[in-house]
Design a protein around this motif. Sequence first.
Motif, mmCIF file in Angstrom:
data_model
loop_
_atom_site.group_PDB
_atom_site.id
_atom_site.type_symbol
_atom_site.label_atom_id
_atom_site.label_comp_id
_atom_site.label_asym_id
_atom_site.label_seq_id
_atom_site.Cartn_x
_atom_site.Cartn_y
_atom_site.Cartn_z
ATOM 1 N N LYS A 126 110.033 76.262 86.311
ATOM 2 C CA LYS A 126 110.123 77.520 85.673
ATOM 3 C C LYS A 126 111.755 77.980 85.521
ATOM 4 C CE LYS A 126 107.848 81.988 86.015
ATOM 5 N NZ LYS A 126 106.936 83.025 86.877
ATOM 6 N N ARG A 149 104.510 76.619 80.747
ATOM 7 C CA ARG A 149 103.476 76.451 81.769
ATOM 8 C C ARG A 149 102.846 75.218 81.381
ATOM 9 N NH1 ARG A 149 102.802 82.059 81.019
ATOM 10 N NH2 ARG A 149 103.755 83.484 82.685
ATOM 11 N N ILE A 167 103.233 86.073 79.014
ATOM 12 C CA ILE A 167 102.243 86.699 79.793
ATOM 13 C C ILE A 167 102.405 86.272 81.136
ATOM 14 C CG2 ILE A 167 100.318 86.996 78.333
ATOM 15 C CD1 ILE A 167 99.238 84.084 78.943
ATOM 16 N N SER A 168 101.923 87.296 82.203
ATOM 17 C CA SER A 168 101.987 86.719 83.468
ATOM 18 C C SER A 168 101.417 85.753 84.141
ATOM 19 C CB SER A 168 101.914 88.251 84.322
ATOM 20 O OG SER A 168 100.469 88.293 84.549
ATOM 21 N N ASP A 169 102.168 85.300 85.063
ATOM 22 C CA ASP A 169 101.351 84.168 85.627
ATOM 23 C C ASP A 169 100.045 84.175 86.050
ATOM 24 O OD1 ASP A 169 103.437 82.543 85.605
ATOM 25 O OD2 ASP A 169 103.912 82.452 87.654
ATOM 26 N N SER A 170 99.679 85.424 86.638
ATOM 27 C CA SER A 170 98.230 85.695 87.105
ATOM 28 C C SER A 170 97.222 85.587 85.761
ATOM 29 C CB SER A 170 98.039 86.875 87.922
ATOM 30 O OG SER A 170 98.586 87.839 87.290
ATOM 31 N N TYR A 190 98.350 79.139 89.475
ATOM 32 C CA TYR A 190 98.632 80.621 89.158
ATOM 33 C C TYR A 190 97.397 81.612 89.764
ATOM 34 C CZ TYR A 190 101.713 78.300 85.941
ATOM 35 O OH TYR A 190 102.761 77.405 85.555
ATOM 36 N N ASP A 191 97.963 82.048 91.073
ATOM 37 C CA ASP A 191 96.968 82.886 91.738
ATOM 38 C C ASP A 191 96.794 84.158 91.092
ATOM 39 O OD1 ASP A 191 97.143 80.880 93.712
ATOM 40 O OD2 ASP A 191 98.716 81.990 94.783
ATOM 41 N N TYR A 192 95.388 84.607 91.264
ATOM 42 C CA TYR A 192 94.924 86.004 90.530
ATOM 43 C C TYR A 192 93.965 86.445 91.727
ATOM 44 C CZ TYR A 192 91.669 82.827 88.168
ATOM 45 O OH TYR A 192 90.748 81.805 87.804
ATOM 46 N N TYR A 237 94.198 74.068 87.289
ATOM 47 C CA TYR A 237 95.389 74.150 87.077
ATOM 48 C C TYR A 237 95.565 75.559 87.196
ATOM 49 C CZ TYR A 237 100.467 74.483 85.010
ATOM 50 O OH TYR A 237 101.688 74.711 84.740
ATOM 51 N N GLY A 238 94.698 76.376 86.431
ATOM 52 C CA GLY A 238 94.851 77.865 86.332
ATOM 53 C C GLY A 238 94.598 78.484 87.671
ATOM 54 N N PHE A 239 93.462 78.045 88.486
ATOM 55 C CA PHE A 239 93.272 78.850 89.535
ATOM 56 C C PHE A 239 93.893 78.450 90.795
ATOM 57 C CE2 PHE A 239 89.122 76.441 89.716
ATOM 58 C CZ PHE A 239 89.300 75.872 90.850
ATOM 59 N N TYR A 246 97.780 84.087 83.068
ATOM 60 C CA TYR A 246 97.711 82.836 82.583
ATOM 61 C C TYR A 246 96.639 81.901 83.437
ATOM 62 C CZ TYR A 246 99.241 78.033 81.028
ATOM 63 O OH TYR A 246 99.279 77.035 80.624
ATOM 64 N N GLY A 247 96.691 82.144 84.577
ATOM 65 C CA GLY A 247 95.580 81.689 85.512
ATOM 66 C C GLY A 247 94.194 81.807 85.058
ATOM 67 N N VAL A 248 94.010 83.090 84.689
ATOM 68 C CA VAL A 248 92.881 83.794 84.419
ATOM 69 C C VAL A 248 92.536 83.099 82.821
ATOM 70 C CG1 VAL A 248 91.378 85.636 83.544
ATOM 71 C CG2 VAL A 248 92.882 86.084 85.337
#
Lengths: 289, 298
Positions: free
Chosen positions: A187, A193, B11-14, A112-114, A107-109, B16-18
């Motif tokens: 959202k 989330r 916190i921001s989405d990215s 929610y792109d990083y 779900y995280g990667f 949160y992703g991390v």
Amino acid sequence: MSLLKATIRWIRETADKIISWRGTPYIILVSFSAVLLFPIYWTLNTSFKVSNEIKAWPPSFIPQSFTIENYVEALRFSPIGQNILNSLIYAGSATAFVVVIGVLTTYGFTIYDYKWDNKVAFGFLATRLIPPQALWLPFIIFYSRMGLANSRGGVVIFLIVLNYPLAVWMLRGTFEAFPKELIDSAKVDGASRLQTLLRVVLPVVAPGVGAVSIITFLWSWNEFMFPFLFLNSPGKYPVTVGIYHFIGDLGTKWGPLTASGMLIMLPGIIFFIFAQRYIVEGLAEGAVD
Amino acid sequence: MWSKVKNFFSISDSIYGVITTLPGLIALVALIIYPVFYNIFVSFQKYEFGSMDKFIGLQNYVSVVTGSDFLIGWRVSGIYSLGTAGLALFVGLILAHALKRINVARGFFRTLIIIPWAVPAILSGIMWKWIFGKSLGVVNYVLSSLGLIESNVGFLSQGALALTVAIIATAYIHIPFITILVHAGLQTIPEDLYESASIDGADEFQKFWYITLPLNKFQMIFAFIIVWMFSFRTPDVVFSLTGGGPGKATYHAGLYLKDEIYHFLDYGQGAAIGVLLALSVIIIVTPVVLYTIRGGRS
């Protein structure tokens, strides 16, 4: 020369006719399915015979002396019942952990792109290339140092190691197919989330998650070599190790052995029959064995 | 109050992703990456009977590679894995094509075909051992009733035959995976390609060679290499089928590794075998998988 050519051509045309005939695929499927199911049938057949009939020649294709004695003996005079319980605990705990953490990770990667998310995903795939066999030794050493030698927890941890990367890689396929617009509208509706994951995402990806759970459970249930090397009290053996010791302990008593074999195959076969659509879809999306 | 807490944690989405990825990533590093490096470390140590003595450089590797079991194990694993993947791909191709062409009972046959997937490797070895048994095996019975053999054959007591049976028993559990993967690939090929080929007078072989193969090449190679990898490194089927015998005719590399750890308690050499096994697999599989992933995309 032309005769040879004509012969080759004739063979080819005939073969083409046979292959393109409508009934051919059915004949192929019926005969191959029979071959694929035969070992299971033969195990089942043997498991219902009394020991004299098992030792008889020629072998009978249907038990003449139908008995459930082998199942009774397997369950009563061997630890196979305890082993089944152990396997349920090991595979169940490993699956619960792998699925919960795996879903969170994926779900995280995926949603929610990083910056490094693709590299992280690829890292999970890359670890699949490391043979689990190369992890036997370090885990045996770690466990003996940490006081986990011959422990149930040690088995569960190793099963998690075996299945976690594959689970994440398979889940990734399912999650990436999820429409991102739904995340945005959740959202806007003010969902957190975690709520988004539980109420919006999970219901959609449930078949994929289900497939991953079943596969993780089965692969854990089927794992043999590490528990074999690592455990030394029969009361803690999973079914696979239990049945292996059956061979030596009883001088290969095929009756109880095949009965135990049926017992340990059955859960997997039932899972595959009822959930095959989801398993197939899950694997097609993950595209990794 | 709640909203304040919420704001504090917003916190921001990215990020949160991390954060959600982190526990899994830590588990990956702690449970896989670290043990791999620890295994490499042990392979450079003299480490026997539970005590690590000293750094001895490449000595473990030298003893392993110059010993006869290394060559035997790698040779057996090599033949066994290629045979298994080849046989499974061959049968998988036939089944996938047959599945594609039927309209009635497709789901039924697909269900039947995937059942062996659920069979534990250790049990596949046991079942086929019983089927191919010398004095009571059903294969011997069938062959002798057909008049093909005069006296019962000891399939598992002759080297080449035992390896063949091992290949059959292993391909058995991998056929469903290959069939499903190839079948999924076949369904992405547009039907009108085949139709226009038929109009042009192409026969089934030509259709396979000029349409199916080029368009489905990557799935096939991918399925093959995955089964190859599993068979090369996993000794479970062989272990319960033959135990590595007769002699060392089916002494799989994984059995060699197991023996070094389990029977000889030589952890240093065991670690070296583990590293060599991992390297053998990674060197061969990585380029192939990258090639198929790249090819599959374009």
